[in-house]
Write a protein that holds these residues in place. Structure first.
Motif, mmCIF file in Angstrom:
data_model
loop_
_atom_site.group_PDB
_atom_site.id
_atom_site.type_symbol
_atom_site.label_atom_id
_atom_site.label_comp_id
_atom_site.label_asym_id
_atom_site.label_seq_id
_atom_site.Cartn_x
_atom_site.Cartn_y
_atom_site.Cartn_z
ATOM 1 N N ASN A 49 3.012 -2.090 -4.065
ATOM 2 C CA ASN A 49 3.766 -1.847 -2.833
ATOM 3 C C ASN A 49 4.756 -0.692 -2.981
ATOM 4 O O ASN A 49 4.979 0.072 -2.050
ATOM 5 N N THR A 78 -0.478 8.125 2.067
ATOM 6 C CA THR A 78 -1.928 8.053 2.273
ATOM 7 C C THR A 78 -2.484 9.447 2.563
ATOM 8 O O THR A 78 -3.537 9.828 2.059
ATOM 9 N N ARG A 84 -4.777 2.563 -0.683
ATOM 10 C CA ARG A 84 -4.812 1.238 -1.298
ATOM 11 C C ARG A 84 -5.626 0.305 -0.431
ATOM 12 O O ARG A 84 -5.801 0.515 0.761
ATOM 13 N N PHE A 86 -5.941 -4.017 0.369
ATOM 14 C CA PHE A 86 -5.081 -5.188 0.268
ATOM 15 C C PHE A 86 -5.807 -6.346 -0.396
ATOM 16 O O PHE A 86 -7.018 -6.506 -0.259
ATOM 17 N N ARG A 159 -12.446 1.422 4.246
ATOM 18 C CA ARG A 159 -11.356 1.966 5.052
ATOM 19 C C ARG A 159 -10.375 2.746 4.190
ATOM 20 O O ARG A 159 -9.869 3.800 4.588
ATOM 21 N N GLU B 195 -0.341 1.537 8.796
ATOM 22 C CA GLU B 195 0.530 2.486 8.091
ATOM 23 C C GLU B 195 -0.190 3.074 6.860
ATOM 24 O O GLU B 195 -0.181 4.285 6.662
ATOM 25 N N VAL B 196 -0.845 2.231 6.060
ATOM 26 C CA VAL B 196 -1.513 2.773 4.879
ATOM 27 C C VAL B 196 -2.837 3.457 5.225
ATOM 28 O O VAL B 196 -3.458 4.070 4.360
ATOM 29 N N SER B 197 -3.253 3.363 6.491
ATOM 30 C CA SER B 197 -4.410 4.159 6.922
ATOM 31 C C SER B 197 -3.957 5.522 7.442
ATOM 32 O O SER B 197 -4.763 6.283 7.957
ATOM 33 N N GLY B 198 -2.669 5.793 7.343
ATOM 34 C CA GLY B 198 -2.161 7.093 7.751
ATOM 35 C C GLY B 198 -1.540 7.127 9.140
ATOM 36 O O GLY B 198 -1.117 8.179 9.607
#
Lengths: 246, 316
Positions: A49, A78, A84, A86, A159, B195-198
């Motif tokens: 994280n 990213t 990352r 999950f 993804r 968010e972590v996909s941009g």
């Protein structure tokens, strides 16, 4: 070292009085396959994280591909190439499988400054490629709720890969899967290494970690207690005592 | 529906309603029609944040009131034409929405809802104590009796709201099918994964809340001219909030059609029941319909129809 893709220096994170991460140093070279193990509660997820930007580290620095990441929002990391997946898959449930992959393509690949902008047709082609890579072509237009557990993991990985990462952090991508399913995911992750993508694999399944990793890091109680050749590390007495059991 | 077909249908709908209104001589129809169209705008605007991004806004009455009172202020100072008032009401309301969003959009679920409700009450309290706009006494607006080419003023207001409804629906549909809409859907489904996909989640939410609240303010801006006497209790009526949440939920939040169906259906039932049964019945009707909807059609009328179609398509 200058050619390190990721370099973490004295990373610290505390929750109130509890020290979750205590001065972690870690490096990952481009294209390297790194295994990260440790007992439950040792700080693996907190480390992930802090690297991906979901949490802010309290002390220390994280450098990635020449950029200082401290304070940078997760979506910016990213875009820089640090993706990352999950531990518990988090698909976009109202979107179809193929639409799930469009999100990082639109918002990460197409939002990268200086990179060529993918037109709609190219985005579609890229989605098909990714689905083929993970073996989900047949489920492209289904909703995530129609997927099995392993398909959900594959979607999660696809993804993350859609963002075109230089480093992928796979957080327990195989937990709860059967033996053959583990091999399936493992083969997929190996293929990423062939493409030059560095992978940090966080996993409890030792067989998978040992066969996958070029280097193994062990966390215990927020500290790094070992870092090196996987076969040497698992014979380290301290690791055996703390994690593997005698 | 293709984009070309949508624009043709929207333009046709506006023209048909306009032409039909030329044949109506009873002014009441325009008064009732104005309210229905106002709810089409409000429900559509609410759905941009509530339906697409999944943030439930309980502050509709606040933004209607802000739009209405920005009109009161401008009316007292300059007295510009209605389209200008709508534009200003939208900008003021959108800007306040942006500010509220910056403070509250880090909250999720009920906490965001409570914050928006509190905002509406704070603004109402401020306006109630602002003497320039009449304070709690309220304020009278003298409007012209006629408008050139159109006729009575209520016909003019009806027409303005008709165009505004078309604009709001077109905006919602455009957002729904854009990359922006994709990002909002990702936020609604899982903000961390988005968010972590941009997806720059905070920025997208701020844009959505500005557009949503801006449109609400635009719907509220002509209100003083419609009622001719405005006081804080009616401008900031919580009925706006309740109705505006109920309409998209009953119609379906996933697409632009849902709020339109919900607003036209619910507001029409309310208007008819007000004159035929009792005006006190309004919110009771909303409550009962919402309950039925939760049980029978949890994804709204649109969800119900789509579910039937999908099952029919699978042949089972």
């Amino acid at each position: 070292m200058a050619d390190d893709l990721l370099s973490v220096d004295k990373l610290g994170k505390r929750f109130g009085g509890f020290v979750a991460l205590d001065g972690i140093d870690l490096t990952v070279r481009a294209g390297e396959r790194l295994g990260l193990i440790g007992p439950n509660g040792s700080g693996k997820s907190t480390l992930v994280n802090c690297l991906s930007g979901t949490l802010r580290n309290d002390s220390g620095t994280v450098r990635f591909d020449g950029n200082l990441l401290n304070g940078l929002a997760a979506h910016r990391r990213t875009r820089l190439g640090l993706a990352r997946s999950f531990q518990l898959p988090k698909p976009f449930r109202s979107l179809t499988v193929v639409e799930n992959l469009r999100v990082p393509l639109y918002y990460s690949v197409n939002a990268r400054p200086g990179a060529p902008h993918l037109a709609e047709a190219a985005v579609g082609e890229r989605c098909r490629e990714l689905l083929r890579l993970v073996g989900l072509e047949a489920k492209a237009d289904r909703q995530p709720q129609d997927l099995t557990q392993i398909e959900m993991r594959k979607l999660e990985l696809a993804r993350a890969l859609a963002a075109e990462p230089k480093l992928l952090i796979a957080d327990e991508a195989m937990a709860g899967l059967s033996n053959s399913e583990v091999d399936n995911i493992l083969a997929l992750l190996m293929r990423l290494g062939d493409r030059g993508i560095a992978v940090i694999l966080i996993e409890h399944i030792m067989r998978a970690v040992i066969s996958f990793s070029q280097r193994l890091v062990v966390l215990v109680a927020g500290r790094k207690i070992a870092d090196g050749d996987p076969h040497a590390v698992v014979r380290d007495p301290e690791v055996v005592r703390a994690y593997l059991g005698e | 529906m293709g984009t070309k077909a949508f624009w043709l249908a929207t333009t046709a709908a506006v023209l048909i309603v306009f032409a039909a209104s030329r044949l109506v001589t009873n002014d009441y129809v325009f008064f009732a029609g104005y309210v229905v169209l106002q709810y089409v705008v409000l429900a559509t605007a609410w759905n941009i944040l509530g339906g697409y991004a999944g943030y439930i806004n309980f502050g509709t009455s606040g933004f209607v009131g802000i739009g209405a009172y920005s009109t009161v202020v401008l009316h007292k100072l300059v007295g510009p034409p209605i389209p200008v008032l709508i534009l200003v009401g939208g900008i003021v309301s959108g800007a306040i929405g942006l500010g509220m969003g910056y403070l509250t959009l880090r909250l999720r679920g009920v906490y965001f809802g409570i914050a928006t409700l509190a905002m509406a009450i704070v603004v109402q309290t401020l306006v109630t104590n602002w003497d320039f706009v009449g304070g709690s006494r309220g304020v009278y607006i003298i409007r012209p009796a006629h408008v050139p080419f159109i006729g009575g003023y209520i016909q003019y207001l009806f027409l303005v709201m008709l165009v505004l409804a078309a604009v709001a629906v077109a905006a919602a549909r455009t957002i729904e099918r854009s990359v922006f809409g994709f990002g909002l859907a990702a936020i609604r489904d899982d903000e961390q994964a988005a968010e972590v996909s941009g997806v720059p989640t905070l920025r997208l939410k701020l844009i959505a809340i500005s557009v949503s609240c801006g449109l609400m303010g635009m719907a509220g801006a002509p209100l003083p001219y419609y009622v001719t006497y405005l006081d804080p209790a009616s401008a900031f009526n919580l009925g706006y909030t309740a109705n505006t949440i109920a309409m998209p939920l009953i119609g379906g939040t996933a697409s632009w059609v849902g709020p339109v169906i919900g607003a036209i259906g619910l507001a029409t039932i309310q208007q008819v029941s007000t004159v035929t049964i009792s005006s006190a019945l309004n919110l009771l009707i909303v409550g009962v319909l919402l309950l039925i909807c939760v049980v029978v059609a949890p994804n709204g009328i649109v969800g119900l129809v789509r579910g039937k179609r999908r099952r029919a398509g699978r042949g089972g």
